[in-house]
Write an enzyme that holds these catalytic residues in place. Structure first.
Site, PDB file in Angstrom:
ATOM      1  N   ASP A   1       0.858  -1.180   0.000  1.00 22.48           N
ATOM      2  CA  ASP A   1       0.000   0.000   0.000  1.00 22.48           C
ATOM      3  C   ASP A   1       0.898   1.235   0.000  1.00 22.48           C
ATOM      4  OD1 ASP A   1      -1.637   2.121   0.644  1.00 22.48           O
ATOM      5  OD2 ASP A   1      -2.945   0.901   1.943  1.00 22.48           O
TER       6      ASP A   1
ATOM      7  N   GLU B   1     -11.909   7.162 -32.415  1.00 22.66           N
ATOM      8  CA  GLU B   1     -12.402   5.998 -31.665  1.00 22.66           C
ATOM      9  C   GLU B   1     -13.922   5.968 -31.714  1.00 22.66           C
ATOM     10  OE1 GLU B   1      -9.917   4.976 -27.990  1.00 22.66           O
ATOM     11  OE2 GLU B   1     -10.072   7.149 -27.938  1.00 22.66           O
TER      12      GLU B   1
ATOM     13  N   HIS C   1      -0.049  10.676 -27.378  1.00 27.03           N
ATOM     14  CA  HIS C   1      -0.060   9.856 -28.594  1.00 27.03           C
ATOM     15  C   HIS C   1       0.053  10.681 -29.891  1.00 27.03           C
ATOM     16  CE1 HIS C   1      -1.102   6.937 -25.678  1.00 27.03           C
ATOM     17  NE2 HIS C   1      -2.409   7.075 -25.718  1.00 27.03           N
TER      18      HIS C   1
ATOM     19  N   LYS D   1     -13.727  10.688 -29.180  1.00 29.41           N
ATOM     20  CA  LYS D   1     -14.488   9.482 -28.823  1.00 29.41           C
ATOM     21  C   LYS D   1     -15.818   9.547 -29.565  1.00 29.41           C
ATOM     22  CE  LYS D   1     -11.826   8.367 -25.124  1.00 29.41           C
ATOM     23  NZ  LYS D   1     -10.842   7.302 -25.273  1.00 29.41           N
TER      24      LYS D   1
HETATM   25  C1  BG6 Z   1      -5.214   5.616 -24.018  1.00 29.45           C
HETATM   26  C2  BG6 Z   1      -6.276   6.604 -23.664  1.00 29.45           C
HETATM   27  O1  BG6 Z   1      -3.943   6.127 -23.734  1.00 29.45           O
HETATM   28  O2  BG6 Z   1      -5.302   5.306 -25.405  1.00 29.45           O
HETATM   29  C3  BG6 Z   1      -7.650   6.078 -24.021  1.00 29.45           C
HETATM   30  O3  BG6 Z   1      -6.220   6.881 -22.268  1.00 29.45           O
HETATM   31  C4  BG6 Z   1      -7.691   5.645 -25.464  1.00 29.45           C
HETATM   32  O4  BG6 Z   1      -8.658   7.061 -23.780  1.00 29.45           O
HETATM   33  C5  BG6 Z   1      -6.533   4.724 -25.797  1.00 29.45           C
HETATM   34  O5  BG6 Z   1      -8.931   4.976 -25.679  1.00 29.45           O
HETATM   35  C6  BG6 Z   1      -6.457   4.440 -27.279  1.00 29.45           C
HETATM   36  O6  BG6 Z   1      -5.497   3.465 -27.523  1.00 29.45           O
HETATM   37  P1  BG6 Z   1      -5.606   2.479 -28.759  1.00 29.45           P
HETATM   38  O7  BG6 Z   1      -4.370   1.654 -28.675  1.00 29.45           O
HETATM   39  O8  BG6 Z   1      -6.863   1.694 -28.578  1.00 29.45           O
HETATM   40  O9  BG6 Z   1      -5.649   3.348 -29.981  1.00 29.45           O
END
Ligand code: BG6
Length: 476
Positions: free
Chosen positions: A85, A207, A231, A330
């Site tokens: 913890d 996404e 990313h 999203k």
């Molecule tokens: C994560 C985000 O880093 O990457 C998420 O926190 C997102 O919100 C995800 O859905 C997307 O990753 P991938 O590999 O599915 O494109």
């Protein structure tokens, strides 16, 4: 010497169960884990080894339904669980005892970043953070520059920078690695890879999923912090960077950080003109009705964006004046991540009346790994008719693989082998926040509106205006 143990903090959490343990299992199945490597799950509850192993077996079988008993037994023998913890320092002394004299340990922190500081300091106090151990940390590294620095300082208190591995799982994706190969293992593109030949670049990570049960995390971050700061900017760096001298960790990361520092700040009037923020409302996604973002949390109003589009510029000799459009969201109509390099029009057309499309290189990362290059061709007829056709390279067809690797497999292996090239260095993470902070400050100062968009659509209309203002449009 090979790593002797990997200790996963947050071992019962979602990421560990969905990604980390299955990835370690697959590496083991392929004989890629060091002999004798111990895998220790660390989490608060006193689970015990047996119960923990059962949990992990379930998680692994969910990803790999047909594993053999023998492969599972071998993996199972590596596993143990220790109740740790972050708020109870004594639990780290117990951990120390359990680990014994093992060296070259890897601590993987898959917990909330708010625990990173405490965990590292306890590891240091009990002598586990030492000159042979390394720490791997998940994003988000902060919610802005100040909190990122605070986390980095806490990590630096226990580990030197060359022993800190900041994960951006996009860097573990096969297609992202292939981007480096495409650019630097071919002579074809490099002479054209600049403002003279390229009109604009688009990076989209779309996404179809909503935020759903991740609401409480997501609402603190939003799309710009959750996706763009890491990313999308990493992808931009790989597209825009100068050729590194080699693939040494610092050669590559020096080039990436130069790109981040060359990003033109989006401030003043540009905040309204070059950024768009949206939030999904209810709509139809993949053929079913879905609730809006605020309904997902029981009707709580929120100012968090689930969609961002930006027009960025890299202010250097290579890229001056070339727009880099970034877009992520999203509940968009399809899951697709791609980079589009749009070349310039021919300087003069000799084909009277023909509609010439400029060449376009599309690097698709998801759902399939594909590269296509759009070229103008003459149709086989007596007419002088021209049509665009694509040269297509499907990586999944070209290289048959039994399964697609999880991005974490590569990253775990690199961390185990002490190779930091695919991890984010402190100055990179901080330079990215400098640029993002300026945008967020602009949004706050100017009260930039959050435009609703229907789930299942390509985001607010403003995202289209963003490109159209420069005579461009998104490729979908
Ligand atoms: C994560 C985000 O880093 O990457 C998420 O926190 C997102 O919100 C995800 O859905 C997307 O990753 P991938 O590999 O599915 O494109």
């Amino acid at each position: 010497m090979a790593a002797q143990g990997i200790l996963i903090f947050g071992a019962t959490g979602d990421l560990a169960q969905r990604m980390l343990f299955p990835s370690l299992y697959f590496l083991d199945e392929d004989g890629l884990l060091p002999d004798g490597l111990k895998i220790v799950g660390c989490s608060r509850g006193k689970l015990g080894d047996e119960k923990f192993a059962q949990q992990i077996e379930k998680a692994v079988r969910a990803r790999a339904p047909s594993i053999s008993d023998e492969a599972w037994r071998r993996f199972r023998n590596r596993l143990s669980h220790v109740a740790v913890d972050a708020t109870v320092p004594e639990t780290f002394s117990e951990l120390r005892e359990r680990v014994g004299e093992a060296s070259e340990l890897i601590f993987y922190l898959s917990t909330s970043p708010s625990h990173y500081g405490a965990i590292c300091s306890h590891l240091k106090n009990v002598g586990l953070a030492n000159a042979t151990s390394r720490v791997v940390v998940e994003k988000p590294i902060g919610r802005d520059l100040a909190s990122c620095r605070a986390i980095n300082d806490a990590l630096a208190h226990a580990f030197s920078e060359d022993r800190i591995f900041r994960i951006d799982h996009y860097l573990g994706k096969e297609a992202v690695q292939n981007l480096i190969a495409l650019r630097f293992a071919n002579t074809l593109f490099e002479p054209l890879w600049n403002k003279v030949s390229i009109a604009q670049i688009q990076i989209t990570v779309a996404e179809t999923v909503g935020v759903e049960d991740r609401w409480s995390y997501y609402d603190e971050y939003g799309a710009i912090r959750d996706m763009v700061q890491n990313h999308l900017l990493q992808l931009l760096c790989l597209v825009a960077m100068e050729p590194p001298a080699n693939l040494d960790p610092d050669s590559v990361r020096n080039e990436k950080v130069k790109v981040l520092r060359s990003l033109k700040p989006i401030v003043g009037r540009d905040v309204e003109r070059k950024t768009v923020r949206g939030q999904y409302r209810d709509g139809v996604s993949e053929g079913r009705s879905v609730p809006g973002y605020s309904e997902e949390s029981g009707g709580q109003a929120s100012k968090t964006e689930t969609f961002v589009a930006l027009c960025a510029h890299v202010d250097n000799w290579r890229w001056a004046g070339v727009p880099f459009y970034l877009r992520t969201g999203k509940r968009l109509p399809q899951r697709s991540s791609e980079i589009v390099i749009q070349f310039r029009d021919v300087p003069h057309s000799i084909f009277a009346g023909a509609d010439l499309l400029a060449n376009r290189l599309t690097i698709r990362l998801q759902p399939e790994e594909e590269i296509s290059l759009l070229l103008m061709n003459k149709t086989p007829s007596l007419e002088q008719e021209l049509k665009p056709l694509a040269l297509n390279l499907s990586l999944s067809n070209a290289f048959k693989r039994p399964r697609r690797r999880i991005a974490y497999e590569r990253l775990l292996l690199e961390a185990l082998n002490n190779k930091p090239t695919l991890f984010v260095r402190r100055d990179e993470a901080e330079a990215a926040w400098v640029w993002i902070d300026a945008i967020m400050a602009g949004w706050d100062r100017q009260g930039t509106s959050l435009t609703p968009y229907a789930a299942g659509s390509w985001g607010p209309a403003g995202a289209f205006a963003l490109t159209e203002r420069n005579g461009h449009s998104w490729y979908e």
